[in-house]
Design a protein around this motif. Structure first.
Motif, PDB file in Angstrom:
ATOM      1  N   VAL A 101       0.817  -1.208   0.000  1.00  0.00           N
ATOM      2  CA  VAL A 101       0.000   0.000   0.000  1.00  0.00           C
ATOM      3  C   VAL A 101       0.852   1.259   0.000  1.00  0.00           C
ATOM      4  CG1 VAL A 101      -1.704   1.331   1.317  1.00  0.00           C
ATOM      5  CG2 VAL A 101      -1.928  -1.148   1.128  1.00  0.00           C
ATOM      6  N   LEU A 102       1.922   1.264   0.784  1.00  0.00           N
ATOM      7  CA  LEU A 102       2.676   2.502   1.022  1.00  0.00           C
ATOM      8  C   LEU A 102       3.892   2.683   0.119  1.00  0.00           C
ATOM      9  CD1 LEU A 102       2.526   2.544   4.934  1.00  0.00           C
ATOM     10  CD2 LEU A 102       1.178   3.908   3.333  1.00  0.00           C
ATOM     11  N   LEU A 103       4.337   1.618  -0.532  1.00  0.00           N
ATOM     12  CA  LEU A 103       5.524   1.731  -1.386  1.00  0.00           C
ATOM     13  C   LEU A 103       5.160   1.506  -2.854  1.00  0.00           C
ATOM     14  CD1 LEU A 103       8.301  -0.206   0.594  1.00  0.00           C
ATOM     15  CD2 LEU A 103       8.010   2.268   0.372  1.00  0.00           C
ATOM     16  N   PRO A 104       5.413   2.473  -3.723  1.00  0.00           N
ATOM     17  CA  PRO A 104       5.128   2.313  -5.155  1.00  0.00           C
ATOM     18  C   PRO A 104       6.258   1.571  -5.873  1.00  0.00           C
ATOM     19  CG  PRO A 104       5.939   4.516  -4.735  1.00  0.00           C
ATOM     20  CD  PRO A 104       5.855   3.836  -3.387  1.00  0.00           C
ATOM     21  N   VAL A 105       6.524   0.324  -5.419  1.00  0.00           N
ATOM     22  CA  VAL A 105       7.595  -0.482  -6.014  1.00  0.00           C
ATOM     23  C   VAL A 105       7.045  -1.869  -6.330  1.00  0.00           C
ATOM     24  CG1 VAL A 105       9.387   0.782  -4.770  1.00  0.00           C
ATOM     25  CG2 VAL A 105       8.445  -1.303  -3.776  1.00  0.00           C
ATOM     26  N   HIS A 106       7.817  -2.639  -7.114  1.00  0.00           N
ATOM     27  CA  HIS A 106       7.392  -3.964  -7.564  1.00  0.00           C
ATOM     28  C   HIS A 106       7.299  -4.929  -6.390  1.00  0.00           C
ATOM     29  CE1 HIS A 106       7.530  -7.811  -9.793  1.00  0.00           C
ATOM     30  NE2 HIS A 106       7.002  -7.107 -10.784  1.00  0.00           N
ATOM     31  N   ILE A 107       6.397  -5.883  -6.506  1.00  0.00           N
ATOM     32  CA  ILE A 107       6.166  -6.856  -5.442  1.00  0.00           C
ATOM     33  C   ILE A 107       7.422  -7.659  -5.109  1.00  0.00           C
ATOM     34  CG2 ILE A 107       5.323  -8.566  -7.114  1.00  0.00           C
ATOM     35  CD1 ILE A 107       4.130  -8.130  -3.465  1.00  0.00           C
ATOM     36  N   GLN A 108       8.281  -7.921  -6.092  1.00  0.00           N
ATOM     37  CA  GLN A 108       9.502  -8.672  -5.819  1.00  0.00           C
ATOM     38  C   GLN A 108      10.454  -7.871  -4.930  1.00  0.00           C
ATOM     39  OE1 GLN A 108       9.918 -11.685  -6.248  1.00  0.00           O
ATOM     40  NE2 GLN A 108       8.933 -12.452  -8.096  1.00  0.00           N
ATOM     41  N   ALA A 109      10.534  -6.562  -5.169  1.00  0.00           N
ATOM     42  CA  ALA A 109      11.361  -5.719  -4.307  1.00  0.00           C
ATOM     43  C   ALA A 109      10.792  -5.684  -2.894  1.00  0.00           C
ATOM     44  CB  ALA A 109      11.453  -4.307  -4.876  1.00  0.00           C
ATOM     45  N   ILE A 110       9.472  -5.584  -2.800  1.00  0.00           N
ATOM     46  CA  ILE A 110       8.813  -5.601  -1.494  1.00  0.00           C
ATOM     47  C   ILE A 110       9.119  -6.914  -0.773  1.00  0.00           C
ATOM     48  CG2 ILE A 110       6.541  -5.800  -0.388  1.00  0.00           C
ATOM     49  CD1 ILE A 110       5.520  -3.710  -2.381  1.00  0.00           C
ATOM     50  N   ASN A 111       9.079  -8.013  -1.500  1.00  0.00           N
ATOM     51  CA  ASN A 111       9.362  -9.316  -0.895  1.00  0.00           C
ATOM     52  C   ASN A 111      10.795  -9.379  -0.386  1.00  0.00           C
ATOM     53  OD1 ASN A 111       8.143 -11.771  -0.194  1.00  0.00           O
ATOM     54  ND2 ASN A 111       9.132 -12.839  -1.878  1.00  0.00           N
ATOM     55  N   GLY A 112      11.719  -8.807  -1.142  1.00  0.00           N
ATOM     56  CA  GLY A 112      13.110  -8.787  -0.713  1.00  0.00           C
ATOM     57  C   GLY A 112      13.314  -7.964   0.548  1.00  0.00           C
ATOM     58  N   ILE A 113      12.671  -6.801   0.617  1.00  0.00           N
ATOM     59  CA  ILE A 113      12.759  -5.959   1.814  1.00  0.00           C
ATOM     60  C   ILE A 113      12.153  -6.690   3.002  1.00  0.00           C
ATOM     61  CG2 ILE A 113      11.988  -3.797   2.866  1.00  0.00           C
ATOM     62  CD1 ILE A 113      11.990  -2.582   0.033  1.00  0.00           C
ATOM     63  N   LYS A 114      11.016  -7.367   2.751  1.00  0.00           N
ATOM     64  CA  LYS A 114      10.368  -8.158   3.803  1.00  0.00           C
ATOM     65  C   LYS A 114      11.315  -9.199   4.377  1.00  0.00           C
ATOM     66  CE  LYS A 114       8.411 -11.762   2.615  1.00  0.00           C
ATOM     67  NZ  LYS A 114       8.847 -13.181   2.407  1.00  0.00           N
ATOM     68  N   ASN A 115      12.058  -9.886   3.518  1.00  0.00           N
ATOM     69  CA  ASN A 115      12.989 -10.916   3.979  1.00  0.00           C
ATOM     70  C   ASN A 115      14.074 -10.325   4.870  1.00  0.00           C
ATOM     71  OD1 ASN A 115      11.696 -13.052   2.685  1.00  0.00           O
ATOM     72  ND2 ASN A 115      12.867 -12.785   0.801  1.00  0.00           N
ATOM     73  N   LEU A 116      14.591  -9.181   4.488  1.00  0.00           N
ATOM     74  CA  LEU A 116      15.658  -8.552   5.262  1.00  0.00           C
ATOM     75  C   LEU A 116      15.154  -8.094   6.626  1.00  0.00           C
ATOM     76  CD1 LEU A 116      18.625  -8.030   4.904  1.00  0.00           C
ATOM     77  CD2 LEU A 116      18.098  -5.808   3.895  1.00  0.00           C
ATOM     78  N   LEU A 117      13.978  -7.482   6.655  1.00  0.00           N
ATOM     79  CA  LEU A 117      13.407  -7.057   7.933  1.00  0.00           C
ATOM     80  C   LEU A 117      13.068  -8.263   8.803  1.00  0.00           C
ATOM     81  CD1 LEU A 117      11.025  -4.157   6.784  1.00  0.00           C
ATOM     82  CD2 LEU A 117      13.315  -3.973   7.769  1.00  0.00           C
ATOM     83  N   GLY A 118      12.636  -9.353   8.174  1.00  0.00           N
ATOM     84  CA  GLY A 118      12.334 -10.571   8.924  1.00  0.00           C
ATOM     85  C   GLY A 118      13.559 -11.145   9.613  1.00  0.00           C
ATOM     86  N   VAL A 119      14.711 -11.075   8.960  1.00  0.00           N
ATOM     87  CA  VAL A 119      15.956 -11.532   9.575  1.00  0.00           C
ATOM     88  C   VAL A 119      16.242 -10.727  10.843  1.00  0.00           C
ATOM     89  CG1 VAL A 119      18.448 -11.680   9.306  1.00  0.00           C
ATOM     90  CG2 VAL A 119      16.973 -12.363   7.433  1.00  0.00           C
ATOM     91  N   ILE A 120      16.081  -9.419  10.740  1.00  0.00           N
ATOM     92  CA  ILE A 120      16.333  -8.545  11.892  1.00  0.00           C
ATOM     93  C   ILE A 120      15.426  -8.918  13.058  1.00  0.00           C
ATOM     94  CG2 ILE A 120      16.202  -6.163  12.732  1.00  0.00           C
ATOM     95  CD1 ILE A 120      16.939  -5.280   9.868  1.00  0.00           C
ATOM     96  N   VAL A 121      14.135  -9.121  12.752  1.00  0.00           N
ATOM     97  CA  VAL A 121      13.174  -9.452  13.811  1.00  0.00           C
ATOM     98  C   VAL A 121      13.512 -10.793  14.454  1.00  0.00           C
ATOM     99  CG1 VAL A 121      10.767 -10.055  14.261  1.00  0.00           C
ATOM    100  CG2 VAL A 121      11.310  -8.071  12.841  1.00  0.00           C
ATOM    101  N   ASN A 122      13.714 -11.819  13.642  1.00  0.00           N
ATOM    102  CA  ASN A 122      13.975 -13.147  14.190  1.00  0.00           C
ATOM    103  C   ASN A 122      15.280 -13.191  14.984  1.00  0.00           C
ATOM    104  OD1 ASN A 122      11.645 -14.280  13.205  1.00  0.00           O
ATOM    105  ND2 ASN A 122      12.593 -15.179  11.398  1.00  0.00           N
ATOM    106  N   PHE A 123      16.311 -12.551  14.456  1.00  0.00           N
ATOM    107  CA  PHE A 123      17.601 -12.573  15.149  1.00  0.00           C
ATOM    108  C   PHE A 123      17.516 -11.817  16.473  1.00  0.00           C
ATOM    109  CE2 PHE A 123      21.788 -10.711  16.075  1.00  0.00           C
ATOM    110  CZ  PHE A 123      22.546 -11.861  16.142  1.00  0.00           C
ATOM    111  N   THR A 124      16.888 -10.644  16.451  1.00  0.00           N
ATOM    112  CA  THR A 124      16.778  -9.854  17.679  1.00  0.00           C
ATOM    113  C   THR A 124      15.970 -10.591  18.727  1.00  0.00           C
ATOM    114  OG1 THR A 124      16.867  -7.802  16.384  1.00  0.00           O
ATOM    115  CG2 THR A 124      16.044  -7.639  18.637  1.00  0.00           C
ATOM    116  N   ALA A 125      14.827 -11.158  18.324  1.00  0.00           N
ATOM    117  CA  ALA A 125      14.003 -11.911  19.270  1.00  0.00           C
ATOM    118  C   ALA A 125      14.775 -13.099  19.831  1.00  0.00           C
ATOM    119  CB  ALA A 125      12.727 -12.383  18.585  1.00  0.00           C
ATOM    120  N   ALA A 126      15.518 -13.771  18.962  1.00  0.00           N
ATOM    121  CA  ALA A 126      16.299 -14.926  19.406  1.00  0.00           C
ATOM    122  C   ALA A 126      17.329 -14.529  20.451  1.00  0.00           C
ATOM    123  CB  ALA A 126      16.984 -15.580  18.208  1.00  0.00           C
ATOM    124  N   MET A 127      17.991 -13.394  20.247  1.00  0.00           N
ATOM    125  CA  MET A 127      18.979 -12.934  21.215  1.00  0.00           C
ATOM    126  C   MET A 127      18.335 -12.573  22.554  1.00  0.00           C
ATOM    127  SD  MET A 127      21.918 -13.280  19.859  1.00  0.00           S
ATOM    128  CE  MET A 127      21.150 -14.774  19.181  1.00  0.00           C
TER     129      MET A 127
END
Length: 253
Positions: free
Chosen positions: A169-195
């Motif tokens: 909704v908020l980013l006027p970019v292709h879905i594949q780019a959105i998916n890539g950003i999602k993956n990177l943010l997901g790593v941050i969340v999972n790693f931080t929670a794990a720590m």
């Protein structure tokens, strides 16, 4: 641990790594698998979150070309993911699991609606804002990423769907780019929670489970990135919706 249990957890890790990279909700594979073999829910959730970090890393690497043009944006969103993840992880350690049971299916359903309507809403937003990320939209995006991070730190299932829906909704970019950003943010969340889990309550971590899920999800992340990057936008969105609906049904049941 029997060979059957080892194999099942390893395969669940591979499948979860693939799903997380393509869509999200890989936790809905590994978490029930651990419960099936008798692991306590909180320990299973914590060990699962720690193990899936490896799959997040390989999945994010697989999408590096799609993310490269948006690294400045990722730097702005990463602190929100980190802070949200800490909040969610601490809530998991102090609140009963029933606290979020009612809202989780609602959040996933809302995310799916955003994924479906995302392109249309994004085009409308672009027409109103000259196709650029305005300050208001950036603030809304950061706030949404913070909430998604808290949810991901608490449980994690469908965190990716929430992020894709929000960014569609908020980013006027292709879905594949959105998916890539999602993956990177997901790593941050999972790693931080794990720590947080390791530091605050290390007794809840089953390191054998962590290792099996890590090995499986690491391989699954590479596979998921290869498959996901070849999908046309409509198929990727359809896959997100199907898996999201399944996630809602599983959680309600």
């Amino acid at each position: 641990m029997s060979p059957l249990e080892v194999g099942a957890i390893l395969l669940a890790g591979v499948w979860a790594g693939m799903i997380n990279t393509i869509v999200g909700s890989g936790t809905l594979v590994t978490f029930p698998t651990l419960l099936f073999f008798g692991y306590p829910p909180v320990s299973a959730n914590i060990s699962n979150s720690l193990g899936l970090v490896a799959g997040g890393v390989s999945g994010a690497w697989g999408y590096r070309r799609e993310v490269a043009p948006f690294l400045d944006l990722v730097k702005k969103l990463a602190p929100a993911s980190l802070v949200g993840s800490v909040i969610g992880a601490l809530l998991l350690l102090v609140l009963p699991e029933s606290a979020f049971e009612a809202i989780v299916p609602v959040l996933i359903a809302l995310a799916l609606l955003l994924v479906v309507l995302g392109p249309r809403l994004s085009r409308w937003a672009a027409s109103q804002h000259a196709d650029e990320l305005t300050t208001g939209r950036l603030v809304a995006l950061i706030a949404g990423v913070l909430v998604a991070g808290a949810y991901g730190g608490y449980f994690g299932a469908a965190q990716g769907i929430l992020l894709v829906g929000l960014m569609s909704v908020l980013l006027p970019v292709h879905i594949q780019a959105i998916n890539g950003i999602k993956n990177l943010l997901g790593v941050i969340v999972n790693f931080t929670a794990a720590m947080v889990f390791v530091i605050v309550d290390p007794a809840q971590v089953n390191w054998t489970v962590v290792l099996l899920i890590a090995v499986g999800s690491f391989a699954g992340g590479f596979i998921g990135a290869r498959v996901g990057r070849m999908m046309p936008a409509w198929l990727l969105r359809a896959t997100i919706v199907v898996i999201g609906v399944v996630a809602i049904v599983v959680l309600l049941v």
